[in-house]
Scaffold this motif. Structure first.
Motif, PDB file in Angstrom:
ATOM      1  N   LEU A 281       0.940  -1.206  -0.058  1.00 53.53           N
ATOM      2  CA  LEU A 281      -0.033  -0.067  -0.179  1.00 53.53           C
ATOM      3  C   LEU A 281       0.778   1.411   0.113  1.00 53.53           C
ATOM      4  N   GLU A 282       0.302   2.291  -0.522  1.00 48.60           N
ATOM      5  CA  GLU A 282       1.040   3.515  -0.697  1.00 48.60           C
ATOM      6  C   GLU A 282       1.223   3.996   0.986  1.00 48.60           C
ATOM      7  N   GLY A 283       2.198   4.906   1.022  1.00 51.95           N
ATOM      8  CA  GLY A 283       2.622   5.451   2.408  1.00 51.95           C
ATOM      9  C   GLY A 283       3.396   6.672   2.133  1.00 51.95           C
ATOM     10  N   PRO A 284       3.778   7.136   3.038  1.00 53.50           N
ATOM     11  CA  PRO A 284       4.666   8.506   3.319  1.00 53.50           C
ATOM     12  C   PRO A 284       6.038   8.112   2.322  1.00 53.50           C
ATOM     13  N   LYS A 285       6.503   9.375   1.826  1.00 57.37           N
ATOM     14  CA  LYS A 285       7.559   9.217   0.961  1.00 57.37           C
ATOM     15  C   LYS A 285       8.704   9.031   1.950  1.00 57.37           C
ATOM     16  N   VAL A 286       9.824   8.351   1.257  1.00 54.33           N
ATOM     17  CA  VAL A 286      11.219   8.260   2.199  1.00 54.33           C
ATOM     18  C   VAL A 286      12.020   9.152   1.619  1.00 54.33           C
ATOM     19  N   ASP A 287      12.791   9.907   2.426  1.00 56.82           N
ATOM     20  CA  ASP A 287      13.844  10.928   2.169  1.00 56.82           C
ATOM     21  C   ASP A 287      14.832   9.978   1.586  1.00 56.82           C
ATOM     22  N   ALA A 288      15.083  10.300   0.242  1.00 53.35           N
ATOM     23  CA  ALA A 288      16.284   9.418  -0.263  1.00 53.35           C
ATOM     24  C   ALA A 288      17.543   9.724   0.160  1.00 53.35           C
ATOM     25  N   LYS A 289      17.724  11.062   0.895  1.00 55.39           N
ATOM     26  CA  LYS A 289      19.182  11.625   1.300  1.00 55.39           C
ATOM     27  C   LYS A 289      19.108  10.730   2.826  1.00 55.39           C
ATOM     28  N   MET A 290      18.197  10.628   3.563  1.00 51.92           N
ATOM     29  CA  MET A 290      18.266   9.934   4.796  1.00 51.92           C
ATOM     30  C   MET A 290      18.439   8.210   4.242  1.00 51.92           C
ATOM     31  N   ALA A 291      17.686   7.657   3.523  1.00 48.21           N
ATOM     32  CA  ALA A 291      18.060   6.293   3.004  1.00 48.21           C
ATOM     33  C   ALA A 291      19.519   5.845   2.790  1.00 48.21           C
ATOM     34  N   THR A 292      20.025   7.169   1.831  1.00 49.28           N
ATOM     35  CA  THR A 292      21.533   6.923   1.394  1.00 49.28           C
ATOM     36  C   THR A 292      22.544   6.941   2.626  1.00 49.28           C
ATOM     37  N   HIS A 293      22.131   7.652   3.677  1.00 50.95           N
ATOM     38  CA  HIS A 293      22.890   7.951   4.897  1.00 50.95           C
ATOM     39  C   HIS A 293      22.865   6.422   5.730  1.00 50.95           C
ATOM     40  N   CYS A 294      21.497   5.851   5.627  1.00 49.16           N
ATOM     41  CA  CYS A 294      21.573   4.554   6.331  1.00 49.16           C
ATOM     42  C   CYS A 294      22.425   3.607   5.626  1.00 49.16           C
ATOM     43  N   LEU A 295      22.454   3.724   4.324  1.00 48.15           N
ATOM     44  CA  LEU A 295      23.291   2.637   3.303  1.00 48.15           C
ATOM     45  C   LEU A 295      24.707   2.863   3.723  1.00 48.15           C
ATOM     46  N   ASN A 296      25.092   4.151   3.649  1.00 43.89           N
ATOM     47  CA  ASN A 296      26.475   4.361   3.878  1.00 43.89           C
ATOM     48  C   ASN A 296      27.073   4.230   5.262  1.00 43.89           C
ATOM     49  N   THR A 297      26.229   4.070   6.119  1.00 48.08           N
ATOM     50  CA  THR A 297      26.763   4.031   7.653  1.00 48.08           C
ATOM     51  C   THR A 297      26.360   2.404   8.062  1.00 48.08           C
ATOM     52  N   LEU A 298      25.916   1.653   7.090  1.00 45.54           N
ATOM     53  CA  LEU A 298      25.376   0.223   7.463  1.00 45.54           C
ATOM     54  C   LEU A 298      26.657  -0.399   8.233  1.00 45.54           C
ATOM     55  N   SER A 299      27.800  -0.210   7.814  1.00 55.51           N
ATOM     56  CA  SER A 299      29.053  -0.728   8.316  1.00 55.51           C
ATOM     57  C   SER A 299      29.191  -0.661   9.966  1.00 55.51           C
ATOM     58  N   ASP A 300      28.761   0.504  10.283  1.00 51.99           N
ATOM     59  CA  ASP A 300      28.730   0.939  11.558  1.00 51.99           C
ATOM     60  C   ASP A 300      27.913   0.044  12.375  1.00 51.99           C
ATOM     61  N   HIS A 301      27.026  -0.707  12.057  1.00 50.41           N
ATOM     62  CA  HIS A 301      26.188  -1.487  12.799  1.00 50.41           C
ATOM     63  C   HIS A 301      26.523  -3.068  12.507  1.00 50.41           C
ATOM     64  N   GLN A 302      27.575  -3.282  11.927  1.00 51.98           N
ATOM     65  CA  GLN A 302      28.062  -4.724  11.614  1.00 51.98           C
ATOM     66  C   GLN A 302      29.078  -4.993  12.779  1.00 51.98           C
ATOM     67  N   THR A 303      28.994  -6.411  13.077  1.00 51.20           N
ATOM     68  CA  THR A 303      30.179  -6.988  13.742  1.00 51.20           C
ATOM     69  C   THR A 303      31.214  -7.665  12.716  1.00 51.20           C
ATOM     70  N   HIS A 304      30.874  -8.017  11.807  1.00 51.70           N
ATOM     71  CA  HIS A 304      31.712  -9.014  10.852  1.00 51.70           C
ATOM     72  C   HIS A 304      31.646  -8.381   9.436  1.00 51.70           C
ATOM     73  N   ARG A 305      31.944  -7.073   9.245  1.00 48.48           N
ATOM     74  CA  ARG A 305      31.640  -6.341   8.037  1.00 48.48           C
ATOM     75  C   ARG A 305      32.705  -6.775   6.930  1.00 48.48           C
ATOM     76  N   GLN A 306      33.970  -7.504   7.363  1.00 52.50           N
ATOM     77  CA  GLN A 306      34.743  -8.101   6.421  1.00 52.50           C
ATOM     78  C   GLN A 306      34.471  -9.241   5.869  1.00 52.50           C
ATOM     79  N   SER A 307      33.628 -10.132   6.569  1.00 52.99           N
ATOM     80  CA  SER A 307      33.404 -11.395   6.232  1.00 52.99           C
ATOM     81  C   SER A 307      31.846 -11.792   5.730  1.00 52.99           C
ATOM     82  N   CYS A 308      31.013 -10.781   6.079  1.00 50.42           N
ATOM     83  CA  CYS A 308      29.403 -11.269   5.945  1.00 50.42           C
ATOM     84  C   CYS A 308      28.855 -10.170   5.333  1.00 50.42           C
ATOM     85  N   HIS A 309      27.733 -10.475   4.600  1.00 51.60           N
ATOM     86  CA  HIS A 309      26.601  -9.870   4.245  1.00 51.60           C
ATOM     87  C   HIS A 309      25.809  -9.349   5.110  1.00 51.60           C
ATOM     88  N   ALA A 310      25.406  -8.066   5.012  1.00 52.56           N
ATOM     89  CA  ALA A 310      24.105  -7.592   6.039  1.00 52.56           C
ATOM     90  C   ALA A 310      23.043  -6.936   5.593  1.00 52.56           C
TER      91      ALA A 310
END
Length: 263
Positions: free
Chosen positions: A128-157
């Motif tokens: 269903l349709e909902g509020p738009k997602v801020d693309a800049k915010m989502a890009t920031h989430c993508l670029n900082t994903l490694s900050d939330h990883q324990t095994h960033r060199q070995s695993c997908h997240a």
């Protein structure tokens, strides 16, 4: 997650040889039993097994919510076997799904383990349709994903965020599908399945990842690599947005631009 194992290796520099010890990410089989019967075996990185199975069950259409579980837990003390008991009313609704047992899910595979592509479309409806997602915010989430990883060199997240960028869950595994199952499964367990708006991935967006996100009603996916053509076809039919970021930080929006606020 207890996902590493020591390995003695030989290192060659020209004719010279040295022995070194490296920690390699583990990959062990996880047996999933439903109503006391074997359903499937997946190869995964040990850890978050209960969440993994909860997310797997949602993606397969075995459940629609945590309320469909009668019980979900380990088989005794064996962390490599998880048993699922469904409520009787749920069992009566999914007899055909429970007949599809016995396949092995490899960490590297997408839909290759399935008999038919159409089989993956079970129980998926447009989001269903909902509020738009801020693309800049989502890009920031993508670029900082490694900050939330324990095994960033070995695993997908795979990480799931709210529409305003609050982190809800993270799953890690050598298999990208397993990582997403774990992340979604945590929301199932926590009763927060309806809060997920943005999924960010360290992998390419495959058809099966879109399918799993759609089952969890997550409308927007951002990833470090582009989608397959089949993934775009499915996402477009369900009204989802698929986005990847190029090396020069441009955004490629493959479908679902209406879901995004491009500021």
């Amino acid at each position: 997650m207890t996902g590493y194992k020591n390995c003695i290796m030989s290192k060659f520099s020209g004719p010279e040889k040295d022995e070194i010890c490296l920690d390699l990410i583990k990959e062990d089989p996880l047996s999933i039993r439903i109503q006391g019967k074997p359903y499937t075996v997946v190869l995964r990185t040990p850890g978050d097994e209960i969440a993994h199975v909860a997310g797997f069950c949602l993606g397969e259409g075995i459940i629609d919510s945590s309320d469909d579980f009668e019980n979900l837990g380990y088989c005794g003390e064996d962390v490599n076997v998880v048993t699922v008991t469904l409520k009787p009313e749920r069992l009566n609704r999914i007899p055909d799904i429970l007949k599809r047992r016995g396949f092995i899910s490899q960490t590297s595979c997408g839909i290759c383990g399935k008999e038919l592509v159409d089989d993956l479309k079970q129980n998926i409806t447009p989001i269903l349709e909902g509020p738009k997602v801020d693309a800049k915010m989502a890009t920031h989430c993508l670029n900082t994903l490694s900050d939330h990883q324990t095994h960033r060199q070995s695993c997908h997240a795979a990480a799931i965020f709210t529409g305003d960028g609050k982190l809800l869950s993270v799953g890690e595994d050598v298999g990208r599908h397993n990582a997403l199952d774990k992340s979604i499964g945590k929301l199932v367990q926590d009763g927060k399945l309806d809060m997920g708006s943005v999924l960010v991935l360290t992998s390419r967006i495959s058809y099966e990842l879109v399918q799993k996100a759609a089952r969890a009603k997550i409308p927007v996916i951002f990833a470090v690599s582009g989608p397959t053509a089949l993934a775009v076809e499915l996402a477009e039919s369900l009204g989802m947005a698929l986005v990847c970021q190029t090396r020069n930080k441009d955004l490629f929006v493959f479908c679902g631009e209406h879901r995004l606020a491009m500021v």
